[in-house]
Scaffold this motif. Structure first.
Motif, PDB file in Angstrom:
ATOM      1  N   UNK A 524     -14.278  -8.159  -1.524  1.00 54.76           N
ATOM      2  CA  UNK A 524     -13.017  -8.855  -1.300  1.00 54.76           C
ATOM      3  C   UNK A 524     -11.880  -8.093  -1.975  1.00 54.76           C
ATOM      4  N   UNK A 525     -10.845  -7.825  -1.223  1.00 58.92           N
ATOM      5  CA  UNK A 525      -9.636  -7.237  -1.771  1.00 58.92           C
ATOM      6  C   UNK A 525      -8.588  -8.349  -1.891  1.00 58.92           C
ATOM      7  N   UNK A 526      -8.030  -8.518  -3.081  1.00 61.27           N
ATOM      8  CA  UNK A 526      -7.011  -9.546  -3.287  1.00 61.27           C
ATOM      9  C   UNK A 526      -5.635  -8.889  -3.256  1.00 61.27           C
ATOM     10  N   UNK A 527      -4.803  -9.351  -2.343  1.00 59.04           N
ATOM     11  CA  UNK A 527      -3.428  -8.856  -2.224  1.00 59.04           C
ATOM     12  C   UNK A 527      -2.534  -9.763  -3.058  1.00 59.04           C
ATOM     13  N   UNK A 528      -1.785  -9.175  -3.978  1.00 58.43           N
ATOM     14  CA  UNK A 528      -0.944  -9.958  -4.878  1.00 58.43           C
ATOM     15  C   UNK A 528       0.541  -9.771  -4.557  1.00 58.43           C
ATOM     16  N   UNK A 529       1.349 -10.668  -5.104  1.00 53.51           N
ATOM     17  CA  UNK A 529       2.800 -10.595  -4.875  1.00 53.51           C
ATOM     18  C   UNK A 529       3.408  -9.503  -5.742  1.00 53.51           C
ATOM     19  N   UNK A 548      -3.445 -14.916  10.377  1.00 57.56           N
ATOM     20  CA  UNK A 548      -4.180 -16.173  10.192  1.00 57.56           C
ATOM     21  C   UNK A 548      -5.564 -15.831   9.646  1.00 57.56           C
ATOM     22  N   UNK A 549      -6.221 -16.829   9.067  1.00 58.06           N
ATOM     23  CA  UNK A 549      -7.585 -16.640   8.585  1.00 58.06           C
ATOM     24  C   UNK A 549      -8.464 -16.196   9.747  1.00 58.06           C
ATOM     25  N   UNK A 550      -9.228 -15.146   9.528  1.00 59.96           N
ATOM     26  CA  UNK A 550     -10.096 -14.604  10.567  1.00 59.96           C
ATOM     27  C   UNK A 550      -9.516 -13.406  11.288  1.00 59.96           C
ATOM     28  N   UNK A 551      -8.213 -13.171  11.146  1.00 61.27           N
ATOM     29  CA  UNK A 551      -7.583 -12.023  11.800  1.00 61.27           C
ATOM     30  C   UNK A 551      -8.086 -10.716  11.204  1.00 61.27           C
ATOM     31  N   UNK A 577      -9.517  -4.731   7.098  1.00 66.68           N
ATOM     32  CA  UNK A 577     -10.430  -5.832   6.846  1.00 66.68           C
ATOM     33  C   UNK A 577     -10.092  -7.085   7.616  1.00 66.68           C
ATOM     34  N   UNK A 578     -10.711  -8.189   7.199  1.00 68.30           N
ATOM     35  CA  UNK A 578     -10.515  -9.490   7.848  1.00 68.30           C
ATOM     36  C   UNK A 578      -9.921 -10.457   6.837  1.00 68.30           C
ATOM     37  N   UNK A 600     -11.467  -9.469   3.345  1.00 71.45           N
ATOM     38  CA  UNK A 600     -12.841  -8.968   3.298  1.00 71.45           C
ATOM     39  C   UNK A 600     -12.858  -7.587   3.935  1.00 71.45           C
ATOM     40  N   UNK A 601     -13.123  -6.582   3.105  1.00 72.92           N
ATOM     41  CA  UNK A 601     -13.056  -5.207   3.596  1.00 72.92           C
ATOM     42  C   UNK A 601     -14.149  -4.934   4.624  1.00 72.92           C
TER      43      UNK A 601
END
Length: 602
Positions: A524-529, A548-551, A577-578, A600-601
């Protein structure tokens, strides 16, 4: 013919915009309005500039209602506003139908004088609002924005003023927003303008580095028709010179303005009480202000920069930003530092400093500027900057608003069932996200100002920043796994930088350390502000979300916008990723480094 100089008082607009980040409230203005009306000012600047946006965004006030209430109190003196050309009171160009309706409604509410400027001195951006003002039978004061650069010369200013006169301006204002106009240069410039023009000339300056009082005196000697001042508690520093000082200096001379000093001090005592009550700062000249001769940052921009850096928890880096601003300004072709180009240059400089890499993030507005959608830059933009944005395309060369379709009918349809008031529709056309939130607050009877509400929202998310920090440091410890639950969020962080994230409902935050291994985690890659601001999942209120979730997303794809420092800043994916989770809601305040998305990479 030399004689008494007319005075425009800026206390209710530019003065508190410059010193107090535009936070004076309508309730602070009304008790003194009638006394201001009795002084004998030529005009009172009470509206426009940042006041419109701040009323809606931070004070939870209706700017139209403020104007109506002031007009009811002020019967004798002309009311004046600052209009940012085709930008109106916003930070982007609006279609002609919005310009026409805004000017018409503003005239209906009582504005007599419209001071119209374009940040680039591109007179194409002044033409439409000027014609709209003349159509309403009001006074159009066209503005020449003053700055210093290799391409900004006396000849340039005189040529611009003559074109504006030919366009139908009733008067000309020289707008010295950074206090850079030196006294002897002012004498020469005003003398030439008075010789060449057949309409009145007004001078607007800011105290900033301390020259403005002397500059005014030399301009008066050269025959300037009017100047801008403020009441002493809101003067000096990054604001205008004080009326009390100017009046005292001119007393018993042929330039005596005849104003009642006793009444001026009664007004000053009132505003001093407001300053103390609200905890506002007094105008003062700081070292960073004196450095204006180097960085050329105007009055209101410095106070906004300080406020923005405090929001980003980086106020100690002001000097770095002030050093970066002239470099960005040169890169972008020497735009004068006045709204909106001051925000464009200033925000890019802040991002360059905070991210420790120049142009790592380029806000949408900076891109639009480079593409020509704000007008023609005074000088060529650096090639390496253009290449990063243009991707082989050419900037537009037509008047930017020619590219915009009418939107007022669509705005009216969007708000069906929400509001039918034309002034609300106009507000929405300029500030859609902000206006919708204001309408919702008004409908629900919320009177708490938005600044307090935003503080509460930030408080809910404080532990999310801690999550990001834990992700960074877990590999430096002997801990194999950390489970952290925060409001609506559960994260299991494992060695190797992998994490499982779930939403949950918990009553209180808790932290648990577990010393067991697990192979069930996903990459999992977390994108932050990248900054403190407001999270927007969509490019416009009625648009589809960016993701959207799943894209499935690609590296570099836009995920959202974080609105900060009055600009819309795109946040991009840095992996393929997704979208696994979206961790914040549309319109929610976010902190610097707060997690926004899980990807999710793949």
């Amino acid at each position: 013919m030399m004689g008494k100089v007319k005075i425009t008082d800026t206390t209710l607009r530019d003065a508190h915009q410059s010193l107090w980040a535009t936070r004076m409230r309508t309730e602070d203005m009304l008790p003194i309005a009638e006394k201001l009306d009795s002084v004998g000012y030529y005009s009172l600047e009470v509206w426009g500039g940042a006041t419109f946006d701040v009323c809606l965004r931070y004070l939870n006030e209706d700017p139209w209602e403020r104007l109506k209430l002031l007009r009811d109190k002020i019967k004798k003196t002309k009311l004046q506003m600052l209009l940012r050309g085709q930008n109106l009171v916003g930070y982007q160009h609006y279609p002609d139908d919005v310009v026409e309706r805004f000017v018409a409604k503003t005239a209906e509410y009582g504005i007599d004088i419209f001071r119209i400027f374009d940040a680039l001195n591109d007179i194409r951006n002044i033409e439409k609002p000027l014609k709209a003002v003349k159509k309403e039978g009001k006074l159009a004061q066209a503005t020449v924005v003053y700055t210093i650069s290799p391409v900004h010369t006396v000849e340039h200013y005189v040529e611009t003023a003559l074109k504006l006169q030919d366009m139908g301006a009733d008067s000309i204002c020289v707008k010295d927003m950074a206090g850079l106009l030196k006294p002897y240069v002012a004498y020469d410039l005003i003398s030439i303008l008075k010789e060449k023009l057949s309409i009145p000339v007004q001078l607007h300056s800011h105290y900033v580095g301390g020259m403005a009082v002397t500059t005014y005196i030399k301009a008066i000697e050269a025959g300037v028709d009017a100047i801008d001042t403020a009441s002493a508690p809101l003067a000096y520093g990054t604001s205008q010179p004080p009326i009390e000082v100017i009046t005292g200096m001119l007393k018993d001379t042929k330039y005596d303005n005849g104003l009642d000093m006793e009444k001026l001090f009664e007004i000053a005592e009132y505003f001093e009480g407001i300053r103390v009550k609200r905890g506002f700062e007094r105008g003062m000249t700081r070292l960073s202000d004196v450095k204006v001769y180097m960085h050329q940052v105007p009055g209101g921009m410095i106070s906004n920069l300080v406020s923005q850096l405090k929001q980003q928890k980086a106020e100690k880096r002001l000097n770095e930003v002030l050093e970066e601003i002239p470099k960005v300004r040169e890169d972008l072709g020497y735009p004068p530092l006045v709204t909106p180009t001051s925000q464009i240059v200033g925000t890019q400089a802040v991002l360059n400093v905070l991210l420790k890499e120049r142009y790592k993030i380029i806000p949408n507005e900076v891109k639009q500027y480079i593409l020509g959608y704000y007008g023609k830059p005074p000088a060529p933009i650096k090639d390496e900057i253009k290449k990063r944005v243009l991707n082989g395309n050419e900037p537009i060369t037509v008047r930017p608003a020619d590219k915009l379709e009418p939107i007022m009918d669509k705005m009216k349809k969007d708000l069906k069932g929400v509001t039918e008031k034309e002034e609300d529709i106009i507000s929405y056309a300029m500030f859609p996200q902000v206006a919708l939130k204001f309408f919702e607050n008004r409908k629900n009877g919320i009177v708490l100002n938005n600044e307090d509400a935003n503080i509460s929202e930030r408080g809910k998310n404080m532990n999310l920043k801690e999550i990001s920090e834990l992700i960074k440091i877990i590999d430096e410890t002997k801990i194999n796994e950390i489970n952290l639950e925060s409001e609506g969020l559960k994260i299991s962080i494992k060695k190797g930088g992998t994490a499982e994230v779930h939403h949950c409902n918990v009553e209180e935050n808790k932290l648990t350390v577990i010393s067991t291994d697990s192979n069930s985690a996903r990459n999992i890659k977390i994108i932050t502000s990248p900054m403190v601001g407001t999270f927007y999942a969509t490019p416009a209120p009625d648009a589809e979300p960016f993701v959207k979730v799943g894209d499935i997303v690609k590296e570099g794809q836009v995920l959202c916008i974080v609105e900060a420092m009055k600009l819309m800043n795109e946040v991009h994916s840095d992996v393929n990723g997704k979208i696994a989770k979206i961790l914040v809601k549309n319109g929610e305040m976010v902190e610097y480094d707060q997690p926004l998305f899980e990807i999710e990479e793949v």
